[in-house]
Enzyme design. Structure first.
Site, mmCIF file in Angstrom:
data_model
loop_
_atom_site.group_PDB
_atom_site.id
_atom_site.type_symbol
_atom_site.label_atom_id
_atom_site.label_comp_id
_atom_site.label_asym_id
_atom_site.label_seq_id
_atom_site.Cartn_x
_atom_site.Cartn_y
_atom_site.Cartn_z
ATOM 1 N N GLY A 58 0.839 -1.190 0.000
ATOM 2 C CA GLY A 58 0.000 0.000 0.000
ATOM 3 C C GLY A 58 0.870 1.235 0.000
ATOM 4 O O GLY A 58 2.065 1.160 0.289
ATOM 5 N N CYS A 85 5.386 -6.152 1.427
ATOM 6 C CA CYS A 85 5.761 -4.743 1.442
ATOM 7 C C CYS A 85 5.109 -4.001 2.616
ATOM 8 O O CYS A 85 5.446 -4.283 3.756
ATOM 9 C CB CYS A 85 5.421 -4.115 0.087
ATOM 10 S SG CYS A 85 6.273 -2.568 -0.166
ATOM 11 N N TYR A 86 4.149 -3.103 2.354
ATOM 12 C CA TYR A 86 3.516 -2.415 3.488
ATOM 13 C C TYR A 86 2.942 -3.422 4.482
ATOM 14 O O TYR A 86 3.004 -3.218 5.704
ATOM 15 C CB TYR A 86 2.400 -1.477 2.981
ATOM 16 C CG TYR A 86 1.657 -0.793 4.111
ATOM 17 C CD1 TYR A 86 2.193 0.330 4.739
ATOM 18 C CD2 TYR A 86 0.433 -1.290 4.569
ATOM 19 C CE1 TYR A 86 1.528 0.950 5.790
ATOM 20 C CE2 TYR A 86 -0.237 -0.676 5.623
ATOM 21 C CZ TYR A 86 0.319 0.444 6.233
ATOM 22 O OH TYR A 86 -0.341 1.043 7.269
ATOM 23 N N HIS A 175 7.700 -7.609 -4.109
ATOM 24 C CA HIS A 175 6.345 -7.946 -4.566
ATOM 25 C C HIS A 175 6.345 -9.275 -5.336
ATOM 26 O O HIS A 175 6.692 -9.292 -6.514
ATOM 27 C CB HIS A 175 5.803 -6.826 -5.466
ATOM 28 C CG HIS A 175 5.424 -5.614 -4.689
ATOM 29 N ND1 HIS A 175 4.158 -5.422 -4.194
ATOM 30 C CD2 HIS A 175 6.153 -4.542 -4.298
ATOM 31 C CE1 HIS A 175 4.108 -4.275 -3.536
ATOM 32 N NE2 HIS A 175 5.317 -3.724 -3.584
ATOM 33 N N GLU A 177 3.901 -10.824 -6.472
ATOM 34 C CA GLU A 177 2.784 -10.936 -7.423
ATOM 35 C C GLU A 177 3.093 -10.381 -8.805
ATOM 36 O O GLU A 177 2.369 -10.638 -9.748
ATOM 37 C CB GLU A 177 1.536 -10.248 -6.847
ATOM 38 C CG GLU A 177 1.592 -8.718 -6.756
ATOM 39 C CD GLU A 177 2.303 -8.211 -5.493
ATOM 40 O OE1 GLU A 177 3.052 -8.990 -4.879
ATOM 41 O OE2 GLU A 177 2.118 -7.030 -5.145
ATOM 42 N N SER A 229 -25.827 -10.076 -25.074
ATOM 43 C CA SER A 229 -25.273 -9.128 -26.047
ATOM 44 C C SER A 229 -24.369 -9.838 -27.040
ATOM 45 O O SER A 229 -23.988 -9.262 -28.045
ATOM 46 C CB SER A 229 -24.461 -8.069 -25.307
ATOM 47 O OG SER A 229 -23.269 -8.651 -24.796
ATOM 48 N N GLY A 230 -24.025 -11.075 -26.738
ATOM 49 C CA GLY A 230 -23.078 -11.769 -27.605
ATOM 50 C C GLY A 230 -21.656 -11.627 -27.094
ATOM 51 O O GLY A 230 -20.752 -12.309 -27.537
ATOM 52 N N GLY A 231 -21.452 -10.721 -26.143
ATOM 53 C CA GLY A 231 -20.143 -10.595 -25.501
ATOM 54 C C GLY A 231 -19.898 -11.811 -24.624
ATOM 55 O O GLY A 231 -20.827 -12.550 -24.301
ATOM 56 N N ASP A 233 -19.139 -12.186 -21.450
ATOM 57 C CA ASP A 233 -19.724 -12.245 -20.103
ATOM 58 C C ASP A 233 -21.195 -12.672 -20.145
ATOM 59 O O ASP A 233 -21.608 -13.574 -19.417
ATOM 60 C CB ASP A 233 -19.625 -10.889 -19.386
ATOM 61 C CG ASP A 233 -18.196 -10.404 -19.280
ATOM 62 O OD1 ASP A 233 -17.284 -11.225 -19.510
ATOM 63 O OD2 ASP A 233 -17.990 -9.219 -18.989
ATOM 64 N N SER A 234 -21.968 -12.004 -20.982
ATOM 65 C CA SER A 234 -23.391 -12.343 -20.989
ATOM 66 C C SER A 234 -23.617 -13.724 -21.600
ATOM 67 O O SER A 234 -24.514 -14.460 -21.189
ATOM 68 C CB SER A 234 -24.213 -11.271 -21.701
ATOM 69 O OG SER A 234 -23.969 -11.272 -23.088
ATOM 70 N N THR A 235 -22.784 -14.099 -22.550
ATOM 71 C CA THR A 235 -22.967 -15.419 -23.167
ATOM 72 C C THR A 235 -22.642 -16.526 -22.165
ATOM 73 O O THR A 235 -23.384 -17.503 -22.042
ATOM 74 C CB THR A 235 -22.073 -15.566 -24.421
ATOM 75 O OG1 THR A 235 -22.302 -14.443 -25.262
ATOM 76 C CG2 THR A 235 -22.404 -16.830 -25.179
ATOM 77 N N LYS A 373 -11.803 -11.616 -15.375
ATOM 78 C CA LYS A 373 -12.076 -11.778 -16.804
ATOM 79 C C LYS A 373 -11.356 -12.982 -17.416
ATOM 80 O O LYS A 373 -11.940 -13.717 -18.217
ATOM 81 C CB LYS A 373 -11.652 -10.496 -17.539
ATOM 82 C CG LYS A 373 -12.050 -10.441 -18.986
ATOM 83 C CD LYS A 373 -13.486 -10.023 -19.120
ATOM 84 C CE LYS A 373 -13.910 -9.925 -20.573
ATOM 85 N NZ LYS A 373 -15.265 -9.371 -20.686
#
Ligand code: XMP
Length: 517
Positions: A58, A85-86, A175, A177, A229-231, A233-235, A373
């Site tokens: 942070g 770190c922090y 870090h 990550e 929508s065909g995207g 996520d919605s599919t 995603k």
């Protein structure tokens, strides 16, 4: 939610830019990971029963007046902790170590020398030549808390890693990550599996199975409606729910007239194989009527959002009683967090299916709420979506309307659609499509003079927008080969009637945005 995950790592967020990355790395190791704010109550934390807790980095110094802190009781829960770190500095500070305030930041690559073999460094060599790590800190630890042992050092951090094996509590100044830390995944895996004793049970195959079961239990004999929508996520949302309840899911696909060339056909064609219940609504005229004479970008967005809700509501009314509304909300949208709430939401009003939940007053089903995603893409693959559809560039809810500067008319939509199709075709043919974040055409509200054959022309200008990005929060214009730019430009000017000039957008975000409106 969490007790459903037997193997859970919790990341407590202290505001680092890379908090989300920590969670993604843990999940890449097939262990479920959630991010929570640093000040979550110990009761809530205990109820989740995590197998390990990671304290993120942070921007603060432990000495700042408003420095984010945790209750000391956190260190007495008996749950393994890794401070990064922090997170490490705070651990030291709260447990009686000494943290030195420094105005001088150590930033960038550093060499880590492991002095002491330990679980967290299992499989990694000690001593010279050391390991490449990424540092980004101001303060540093001068004295470890009692009971802690130094495990490693770097040139400017005498205590670059520490451990108290009994508790067990670990801290690393670097870090793990970020990709620049070559041994990062080793350290995280060692913490997850060797220290926290997690089982790697978070796989997308598992996710599909468990989620399908949960949806069918929750919905029972009820009915679900979903905007498609065909995207990706919605599919994926629709396909998961369909798997669970079959025809009791109705998907509504609204053609708002602002879609790309052949888009409705492509999406519907793909969906055919799944035997989904899809209601296709051709609402082009309605949307264009509402957009007549409108030039203001925000007005366009609002009109499209509102009209979408109306159309959707009407369709919902036609199918009788519905119990649930499904949405493709992703994890980054629901993280309660002190960092990464980007400003973009307030710069442009985003339209996905934004207003629907309030209007519909239905219970929400959001099967992707826990996913990043990249995980959604894996689920999509699992469910049989082809690579081309899974990896399509993002496309905004208001569609081509916000890529036509000025008034949206049928004629101008036609021009943009053709130009855009050429952009996509050439990007794919050269393989550049898969390397960039987004590539599309924008129709400008000006005309310029040109010459074609012996004739003077006075025609439209198309801008080509191609960007590289990780998450759309920042973006840079892509250095496409000149030859490819030339080919795209030539084809647009020769093949799209009404265009005589093509420009390339060389602005980065910020200060520009990816879309033009
Ligand atoms: P900007 O233009 O804000 O866009 O840099 C960032 C990313 O978001 C996409 N975008 C949208 N996506 N609904 C969406 O689903 C919207 O209203 C919307 N507006 C922009 C844009 O394509 C880019 O990927």
């Amino acid at each position: 939610m969490s007790p459903t995950h037997k193997n859970l790592i919790v990341v407590l967020d202290f505001g680092s830019q890379t908090t989300q990355l920590i969670a993604r790395r843990v999940r890449e190791a097939n262990v479920y990971c959630e991010i929570h704010p640093f000040n979550i109550s110990l009761e809530r934390l205990k109820a989740m029963a995590p197998k390990g807790i990671i304290l993120s980095g942070g921007p603060s110094s432990v000495y700042d007046k408003d420095a984010p802190r945790v209750e000391k009781g956190l260190f007495e829960l008996g749950i393994p902790i890794l401070g990064i770190c922090y997170g490490m500095q705070l651990t030291s500070y709260l447990l009686g170590g000494k943290v030195e305030r420094s105005d001088h930041r150590e930033y960038g690559h550093a060499k880590l020398i492991i002095d002491e073999p330990d679980e967290i460094f299992h499989g990694l060599s000690t001593g010279e030549p050391g390991h490449q790590v990424w540092m980004s800190h101001g303060d540093r630890i001068e004295r470890l808390p009692e009971g802690f042992k130094a495990l490693a050092h770097s040139k400017s951090s005498p205590f670059a890693a520490m451990a108290n094996r009994e508790l067990p509590i670990y801290g690393v100044q670097f870090h793990p990550e970020v990709v620049h830390t070559e041994i990062g995944m080793d350290c995280l895996s060692n913490f997850i599996f060797r220290v926290s004793r997690c089982e790697p049970d978070w796989t997308m195959e598992n996710f599909v199975e468990v989620t399908t079961r949960e949806i069918s239990e929750r919905v029972g004999e009820g009915k679900v409606i979903c905007a498609l929508s065909g995207g990706v996520d919605s599919t994926v949302t629709a396909l998961l729910i369909h798997r669970a309840i079959g025809k009791r899911l109705t998907c509504v696909f609204v053609n708002n007239g602002l879609l790309r060339k052949n888009e409705p056909e492509t999406v519907l064609n793909f969906l055919k194989q799944f035997d989904l219940n899809v209601r296709y609504v051709d609402a082009e005229d309605r949307f264009l009527e509402k957009l007549k004479g409108v030039e203001d970008p925000e007005k366009k967005r609002k009109i499209i959002g509102n009209e979408f809700i109306k159309v959707f509501e009407e369709e919902a009314g036609k199918i009788g009683k519905v119990d649930f509304l499904a949405q493709g909300t992703l994890y980054p949208d629901v993280i309660e967090s002190v960092s990464f709430k980007g400003p973009s939401a307030t710069i442009k009003s985003h339209h996905n299916v934004g207003g629907l939940p309030e209007v519909m007053k239905l219970d929400l089903i959001e099967p992707l709420r826990e996913l990043f995603k990249d995980e959604v893409r894996k689920v999509a693959k699992e469910l049989g979506m082809p690579y081309e559809l899974i990896n399509r560039h993002p496309f905004p809810g208001p569609g081509l309307a916000i890529r036509i500067l000025g008034e949206v008319t049928k004629e101008r939509l036609e021009i943009l659609r053709e130009a855009d199709a050429i952009v996509i075709e050439e990007m794919k043919a050269s393989d550049w499509y898969w390397k960039v974040w987004q590539s599309f055409a924008v129709l400008l509200p000006i005309k310029t003079v040109g010459v074609m054959g012996d004739e003077r022309t006075y025609d439209h200008v198309v801008a080509l927008r191609v960007v590289d990005s990780q998450d759309a929060m920042t973006a840079d214009w892509t250095k496409l080969p000149y030859e490819l730019m030339g080919r795209i430009s030539n084809r647009i000017i020769n093949e799209v009637k009404g265009v005589n000039r093509v420009c390339y957008d060389i602005s980065s975000k910020p200060p520009a945005t990816i879309e033009w409106e």
